[in-house]
Scaffold this active site. Structure first.
Site, mmCIF file in Angstrom:
data_model
loop_
_atom_site.group_PDB
_atom_site.id
_atom_site.type_symbol
_atom_site.label_atom_id
_atom_site.label_comp_id
_atom_site.label_asym_id
_atom_site.label_seq_id
_atom_site.Cartn_x
_atom_site.Cartn_y
_atom_site.Cartn_z
ATOM 1 N N SER A 117 0.808 -1.212 0.000
ATOM 2 C CA SER A 117 0.000 0.000 0.000
ATOM 3 C C SER A 117 0.846 1.270 0.000
ATOM 4 O O SER A 117 1.902 1.325 0.641
ATOM 5 C CB SER A 117 -0.876 -0.033 1.256
ATOM 6 O OG SER A 117 -1.378 1.234 1.528
ATOM 7 N N TYR A 141 -2.296 -1.000 10.535
ATOM 8 C CA TYR A 141 -2.549 -1.584 9.211
ATOM 9 C C TYR A 141 -1.344 -1.404 8.301
ATOM 10 O O TYR A 141 -0.844 -2.364 7.707
ATOM 11 C CB TYR A 141 -3.794 -0.938 8.572
ATOM 12 C CG TYR A 141 -3.895 -1.207 7.088
ATOM 13 C CD1 TYR A 141 -4.261 -2.472 6.621
ATOM 14 C CD2 TYR A 141 -3.577 -0.214 6.140
ATOM 15 C CE1 TYR A 141 -4.317 -2.737 5.253
ATOM 16 C CE2 TYR A 141 -3.637 -0.470 4.786
ATOM 17 C CZ TYR A 141 -4.006 -1.731 4.346
ATOM 18 O OH TYR A 141 -4.052 -1.994 2.990
ATOM 19 N N LYS A 145 1.589 -4.136 6.546
ATOM 20 C CA LYS A 145 1.968 -4.226 5.118
ATOM 21 C C LYS A 145 3.484 -4.107 4.973
ATOM 22 O O LYS A 145 4.105 -4.845 4.213
ATOM 23 C CB LYS A 145 1.255 -3.130 4.317
ATOM 24 C CG LYS A 145 -0.235 -3.366 4.196
ATOM 25 C CD LYS A 145 -0.514 -4.535 3.268
ATOM 26 C CE LYS A 145 -1.911 -5.064 3.372
ATOM 27 N NZ LYS A 145 -2.166 -6.239 2.535
HETATM 28 N N1 LIG Z 1 -8.754 -0.939 -1.081
HETATM 29 C C1 LIG Z 1 -7.674 -0.164 -0.985
HETATM 30 O O1 LIG Z 1 -7.786 1.068 -0.993
HETATM 31 C C2 LIG Z 1 -6.303 -0.773 -0.885
HETATM 32 C C3 LIG Z 1 -5.174 0.043 -1.024
HETATM 33 C C4 LIG Z 1 -3.904 -0.514 -0.915
HETATM 34 C C5 LIG Z 1 -3.768 -1.884 -0.675
HETATM 35 N N2 LIG Z 1 -4.876 -2.666 -0.535
HETATM 36 C C6 LIG Z 1 -4.700 -4.097 -0.262
HETATM 37 O O2 LIG Z 1 -5.335 -4.835 -1.291
HETATM 38 C C7 LIG Z 1 -5.843 -6.059 -0.779
HETATM 39 C C8 LIG Z 1 -7.301 -6.196 -1.172
HETATM 40 O O3 LIG Z 1 -8.009 -5.096 -0.661
HETATM 41 P P1 LIG Z 1 -9.577 -4.918 -0.870
HETATM 42 O O4 LIG Z 1 -9.871 -3.478 -0.866
HETATM 43 O O5 LIG Z 1 -10.040 -5.751 -1.996
HETATM 44 O O6 LIG Z 1 -10.097 -5.505 0.519
HETATM 45 P P2 LIG Z 1 -11.349 -6.468 0.852
HETATM 46 O O7 LIG Z 1 -11.555 -6.397 2.321
HETATM 47 O O8 LIG Z 1 -12.479 -6.197 -0.055
HETATM 48 O O9 LIG Z 1 -10.748 -7.903 0.476
HETATM 49 C C9 LIG Z 1 -9.990 -8.675 1.363
HETATM 50 C C10 LIG Z 1 -10.535 -10.089 1.314
HETATM 51 O O10 LIG Z 1 -9.714 -10.914 2.132
HETATM 52 C C11 LIG Z 1 -10.556 -11.842 2.814
HETATM 53 N N3 LIG Z 1 -9.814 -12.287 4.012
HETATM 54 C C12 LIG Z 1 -9.414 -11.516 5.050
HETATM 55 N N4 LIG Z 1 -8.707 -12.261 5.924
HETATM 56 C C13 LIG Z 1 -8.654 -13.518 5.417
HETATM 57 C C14 LIG Z 1 -8.045 -14.739 5.830
HETATM 58 N N5 LIG Z 1 -7.353 -14.801 6.979
HETATM 59 N N6 LIG Z 1 -8.155 -15.836 5.056
HETATM 60 C C15 LIG Z 1 -8.855 -15.776 3.893
HETATM 61 N N7 LIG Z 1 -9.460 -14.654 3.435
HETATM 62 C C16 LIG Z 1 -9.352 -13.546 4.194
HETATM 63 C C17 LIG Z 1 -11.826 -11.065 3.105
HETATM 64 O O11 LIG Z 1 -12.936 -11.892 3.318
HETATM 65 C C18 LIG Z 1 -11.962 -10.220 1.841
HETATM 66 O O12 LIG Z 1 -12.756 -10.874 0.870
HETATM 67 C C19 LIG Z 1 -5.594 -6.024 0.726
HETATM 68 O O13 LIG Z 1 -4.431 -6.774 1.021
HETATM 69 C C20 LIG Z 1 -5.370 -4.558 1.014
HETATM 70 O O14 LIG Z 1 -4.542 -4.359 2.142
HETATM 71 C C21 LIG Z 1 -6.138 -2.139 -0.640
#
Ligand SMILES: NC(=O)c1ccc[n+]([C@@H]2O[C@H](COP(=O)([O-])OP(=O)(O)OC[C@H]3O[C@@H](n4cnc5c(N)ncnc54)[C@H](O)[C@@H]3O)[C@@H](O)[C@H]2O)c1
Length: 334
Positions: A117, A141, A145
């Protein structure tokens, strides 16, 4: 190619699964449905369970020995919640990811793409950050990362694990067919708030922080269409070995953004243009921990992956609005 996508029921994971399919690949979803909605899995190959369940990961690999790479997106992702629940965040994002990486390596599945991130970056004077810019992860958080970036770097140096770490900037929008998008009931991020204000679900959009050292005093971000972000994963999976050969290292970190910084006021203006109507705006002091922001230097993504974003912020806003109108029919709530 066949690609294991952890967190594939989530916002970015479900969109990436769609992009992989459209490029002729097969995603295999592993998700506990902790937050991701089952409906986002659609008819894909799906294992419901935890990334730290070594037995389950072994079964996935036994049943799909042709998995070429893993995109590890599963995580807890809500910054304020991470301040309140550090144990859950370090356990799920750090300890569980460690189990997954070790298990993948032992099962002979060494290629890992990791979702990191832009929230890791410290503020720099002109707000443009390269992968070498100083870091200052400001929340539990963000620290989870950064820790996993270090873990992957160290494991890749010591074992045959190989890692491409993608530092996402600020994904917005939904997938082009409106099959998935932001699913939080009250999206906390800025575009979700704008959509809610536009739909009359909130009386106004609040700009938090108007005295930042940016060109108009409001926070700056690099908003990337989630479909562009999904394409970056497709390219990174397809060119995985080639990319690491180019940097001549067992792991590497790559910014994934558009390369353009957009302030909150500029986002509101772009939003109003697409929406065709003014949105009531209120101004308030910054919330504790609010970052001034950053935008990506995208040279490395272009040079190493041959990838650049192609959609505009107007495209992303249009798709977020369209998803806002449609999502009740998929999720069952506004
Ligand atoms: N959305 C953003 O703005 C953003 C920005 C930078 C990085 N990210 C990273 O991108 C990735 C996806 O983000 P997102 O926005 O799609 O989030 P999201 O919460 O929609 O998706 C995360 C998924 O992981 C699943 N999950 C969580 N813990 C789990 C576990 N222990 N075992 C199996 N499944 C599990 C959840 O059920 C969910 O479906 C994450 O790693 C997040 O940190 C997101």
């Amino acid at each position: 190619m066949k690609v294991l996508v952890t967190g594939g029921a989530g916002y970015i994971g479900s969109t990436t699964a769609k992009a992989l399919e459209q490029a002729g690949h097969t995603p295999v979803i592993l998700d506990s449905l902790l937050t991701g909605p089952r409906v986002f899995v659609r008819d894909r190959i799906f294992y419901e369970g935890d990334i730290a369940d070594r037995g389950l990961v072994e079964r996935v690999v036994e049943e799909h020995p042709d998995i070429d790479a893993t995109i590890h997106m599963a995580a807890r992702i809500v910054v304020p919640e991470s301040v309140e629940k550090p144990y859950e965040y370090y356990r799920d994002n750090v300890a569980k990811s460690l189990e997954l990486f070790d298990q993948l390596q032992q099962l002979g599945k060494p290629r890992v793409l990791f979702s990191s991130s832009a929230s890791l970056y410290a503020m720099v004077e002109d707000f443009e950050v390269t992968e070498e810019s100083p870091l200052d992860p400001a929340s539990p958080y963000a620290r989870t990362k950064r820790m996993m970036e270090q873990v992957l770097t160290d494991m890749a140096a010591a074992t045959d694990l190989r890692a491409i770490i993608l530092r996402y900037f600020n994904p917005i929008g939904s997938d082009p067919d409106l099959d998935s998008g932001i699913y939080a009931r009250e999206p906390s991020h800025v575009l979700g708030q704008l959509v809610m204000a536009a739909q009359g679900l909130k009386d106004a959009f609040t700009i938090t922080g108007t005295e930042h050292p940016t060109r108009d005093g409001t926070g700056i971000r690099d908003y990337i269409h989630v479909w562009d972000l999904a394409q970056a994963h497709v390219v990174a999976v397809e060119k995985f070995d080639e990319a690491l050969a180019k940097v001549d290292a067992p792991s590497t970190i790559i910014n994934v953004g558009t390369g353009d910084g957009v302030t909150v006021r500029e986002l509101v203006k772009a939003f109003e243009e697409v929406f065709g109507q003014e949105v009531p705006v209120r101004e308030a002091p910054p919330r504790p921990g609010d970052a001034v922001g950053a935008f990506a230097n995208v040279d490395k993504a272009r040079d190493v992956l041959g990838w650049t974003s192609s959609l505009t912020i107007q495209d992303a806003i249009g798709s977020a609005l369209a998803w806002g109108r449609k999502r009740k029919s998929i999720l069952g709530y506004d």
